[in-house]
Scaffold this active site. Structure first.
Site, PDB file in Angstrom:
ATOM      1  N   SER A 152      35.406  46.324 -14.794  1.00 51.30           N
ATOM      2  CA  SER A 152      34.866  46.874 -16.050  1.00 51.30           C
ATOM      3  C   SER A 152      34.323  45.713 -16.872  1.00 51.30           C
ATOM      4  CB  SER A 152      35.994  47.553 -16.836  1.00 51.30           C
ATOM      5  OG  SER A 152      35.599  47.797 -18.172  1.00 51.30           O
ATOM      6  N   TYR A 165      44.705  48.573 -20.174  1.00 49.68           N
ATOM      7  CA  TYR A 165      43.436  48.655 -19.433  1.00 49.68           C
ATOM      8  C   TYR A 165      42.766  47.275 -19.401  1.00 49.68           C
ATOM      9  CZ  TYR A 165      38.897  50.541 -17.940  1.00 49.68           C
ATOM     10  OH  TYR A 165      37.736  50.818 -17.241  1.00 49.68           O
TER      11      TYR A 165
HETATM   12  P1  NAD Z   1      37.043  59.174 -13.411  1.00 54.53           P
HETATM   13  O1  NAD Z   1      38.170  59.560 -14.274  1.00 54.53           O
HETATM   14  O2  NAD Z   1      35.984  60.167 -13.106  1.00 54.53           O
HETATM   15  O3  NAD Z   1      37.553  58.599 -12.021  1.00 54.53           O
HETATM   16  C1  NAD Z   1      38.799  57.998 -11.834  1.00 54.53           C
HETATM   17  C2  NAD Z   1      39.332  58.465 -10.500  1.00 54.53           C
HETATM   18  O4  NAD Z   1      40.580  57.816 -10.229  1.00 54.53           O
HETATM   19  C3  NAD Z   1      39.592  59.986 -10.479  1.00 54.53           C
HETATM   20  O5  NAD Z   1      39.049  60.534  -9.311  1.00 54.53           O
HETATM   21  C4  NAD Z   1      41.122  60.082 -10.463  1.00 54.53           C
HETATM   22  O6  NAD Z   1      41.601  61.229  -9.779  1.00 54.53           O
HETATM   23  C5  NAD Z   1      41.460  58.802  -9.707  1.00 54.53           C
HETATM   24  N1  NAD Z   1      42.851  58.396  -9.917  1.00 54.53           N
HETATM   25  C6  NAD Z   1      43.510  58.251 -11.090  1.00 54.53           C
HETATM   26  N2  NAD Z   1      44.776  57.901 -10.864  1.00 54.53           N
HETATM   27  C7  NAD Z   1      44.926  57.824  -9.525  1.00 54.53           C
HETATM   28  C8  NAD Z   1      46.010  57.522  -8.685  1.00 54.53           C
HETATM   29  N3  NAD Z   1      47.217  57.233  -9.178  1.00 54.53           N
HETATM   30  N4  NAD Z   1      45.818  57.542  -7.338  1.00 54.53           N
HETATM   31  C9  NAD Z   1      44.603  57.860  -6.813  1.00 54.53           C
HETATM   32  N5  NAD Z   1      43.535  58.143  -7.574  1.00 54.53           N
HETATM   33  C10 NAD Z   1      43.705  58.142  -8.910  1.00 54.53           C
HETATM   34  O7  NAD Z   1      36.402  57.895 -14.122  1.00 54.53           O
HETATM   35  P2  NAD Z   1      35.303  56.848 -13.623  1.00 54.53           P
HETATM   36  O8  NAD Z   1      34.572  56.455 -14.831  1.00 54.53           O
HETATM   37  O9  NAD Z   1      34.550  57.347 -12.464  1.00 54.53           O
HETATM   38  O10 NAD Z   1      36.233  55.610 -13.216  1.00 54.53           O
HETATM   39  C11 NAD Z   1      36.156  54.970 -11.952  1.00 54.53           C
HETATM   40  C12 NAD Z   1      36.458  53.485 -12.123  1.00 54.53           C
HETATM   41  O11 NAD Z   1      35.427  52.892 -12.898  1.00 54.53           O
HETATM   42  C13 NAD Z   1      37.774  53.201 -12.853  1.00 54.53           C
HETATM   43  O12 NAD Z   1      38.435  52.114 -12.227  1.00 54.53           O
HETATM   44  C14 NAD Z   1      37.312  52.802 -14.236  1.00 54.53           C
HETATM   45  O13 NAD Z   1      38.204  51.940 -14.885  1.00 54.53           O
HETATM   46  C15 NAD Z   1      35.998  52.108 -13.913  1.00 54.53           C
HETATM   47  N6  NAD Z   1      35.087  51.999 -15.050  1.00 54.53           N
HETATM   48  C16 NAD Z   1      34.530  53.115 -15.601  1.00 54.53           C
HETATM   49  C17 NAD Z   1      33.686  52.954 -16.698  1.00 54.53           C
HETATM   50  C18 NAD Z   1      33.019  54.123 -17.357  1.00 54.53           C
HETATM   51  O14 NAD Z   1      32.413  53.933 -18.419  1.00 54.53           O
HETATM   52  N7  NAD Z   1      33.076  55.314 -16.792  1.00 54.53           N
HETATM   53  C19 NAD Z   1      33.421  51.683 -17.222  1.00 54.53           C
HETATM   54  C20 NAD Z   1      34.025  50.590 -16.637  1.00 54.53           C
HETATM   55  C21 NAD Z   1      34.849  50.758 -15.545  1.00 54.53           C
END
Ligand code: NAD
Length: 269
Positions: A152, A165
């Site tokens: 991130s 986080y």
């Molecule tokens: P999201 O909530 O759609 O996806 C997160 C996924 O992780 C979901 O499918 C959830 O079921 C899964 N998950 C959560 N806990 C879990 C566990 N214990 N075991 C297995 N799976 C688990 O959100 P996203 O935005 O797609 O996030 C994906 C990654 O991207 C994350 O690591 C997040 O920190 C990172 N990220 C997202 C953003 C953003 O703005 N969306 C920015 C920076 C980083």
């Protein structure tokens, strides 16, 4: 992209957002995809099960194999079972994408210890354990491997109210670099993709609220949030042989967020 056709990939948290987009993009590039989802099949009310089935359908439509693998990445026994299942079914794991992630909002002095631990155990410990188990197989099979951690912008930008986080993503930078250095001589590349503000379910709070969205986008030099597909494109590049000489790096995909929009204008003499 070069070198992806026929590779076997495991993607954690692949039933929504960025993980789902990575699954589809790598499938389009010809990879077989193991889709990790968290909830058990018995949990019939959970929409994740339906999302998993849809993701498998999308992947099958690309003419590659899909394999749903249930597992909570905060549980060591689940990770060991999940990685072994993928190796048994696909024969190997060439690409591991550590995407699963969660966040909780709370003042740092009030955060509950269990909530703090939970974020670390999914985002950082889970990523490490998935890497550890995958690397064991890659070394035993003497195969080249690629690990990509979804980090991130908060790998480097402190995030008040989200201390666990911030720590998890800060730790991911060193996880990426340490593993990259340790295994560079044995054919395993380890990199990270660091998304900026991206339109996914994790950001439901502002994605569907035009006023909040405008505030978020005011901090982004390119004036818009990113898409999951833009993150997936960076993952596909780093996973491919086009990136054969890249290891230990974090690629920020953030519309310039880490350039700090507030400093667009000269602010000091
Ligand atoms: P999201 O909530 O759609 O996806 C997160 C996924 O992780 C979901 O499918 C959830 O079921 C899964 N998950 C959560 N806990 C879990 C566990 N214990 N075991 C297995 N799976 C688990 O959100 P996203 O935005 O797609 O996030 C994906 C990654 O991207 C994350 O690591 C997040 O920190 C990172 N990220 C997202 C953003 C953003 O703005 N969306 C920015 C920076 C980083």
């Amino acid at each position: 992209m070069k070198g992806l056709k026929g590779k076997n990939a495991l993607i954690t948290g692949a039933t929504s957002g960025i993980g789902q987009a990575i699954a589809i993009r790598l499938a389009q590039e010809g990879c077989n995809i193991a889709i990790n989802y968290r909830k058990s099949v018995e949990d019939v009310e959970d929409t994740e099960e339906m999302a998993m089935q849809k993701a498998c359908g999308d992947i099958d439509n690309c003419g590659v194999k899909s394999l749903p693998v249930q597992g909570d990445v905060s549980k060591e026994e689940d990770i060991i079972r999940m990685v072994n299942t993928v190796v048994e079914q696909f024969g190997s794991i060439d690409l591991l994408i550590n995407n699963a992630g969660i966040q909780t909002e709370c003042s740092s002095h009030e955060i509950d210890t269990q909530d703090f631990d939970r974020v670390l155990s999914v985002n950082l410990r889970g990523a490490f354990l998935c890497a550890r188990e995958t690397i064991k197989h890659q070394l035993a099979q003497n195969r080249q491997g690629v690990i990509i951690n979804i980090s991130s912008v908060h790998e480097i930008i402190p995030r008040p109210m989200y201390v666990s986080y911030s720590i998890s993503k800060g730790g991911m930078e060193n996880l990426t670099k340490t593993l990259a250095l340790e295994y560079a001589g044995r054919g395993i590349r380890v990199n990270a993709v660091a998304p900026g503000a991206t339109i996914t379910p994790i950001n439901q709070d502002w994605v569907d609220n035009p006023e909040k969205k405008a505030v978020v986008e005011s901090h982004i030099p390119m004036s818009r949030a990113g898409t999951s597909e833009e993150m997936a494109a960076a993952v596909a590049f780093l996973a491919s042989d086009e990136a054969a000489y890249i290891t230990g790096q974090t690629l920020f995909v953030d519309g310039g967020l880490t350039l700090y929009a507030d400093f667009r204008e000269a602010w000091s003499a």
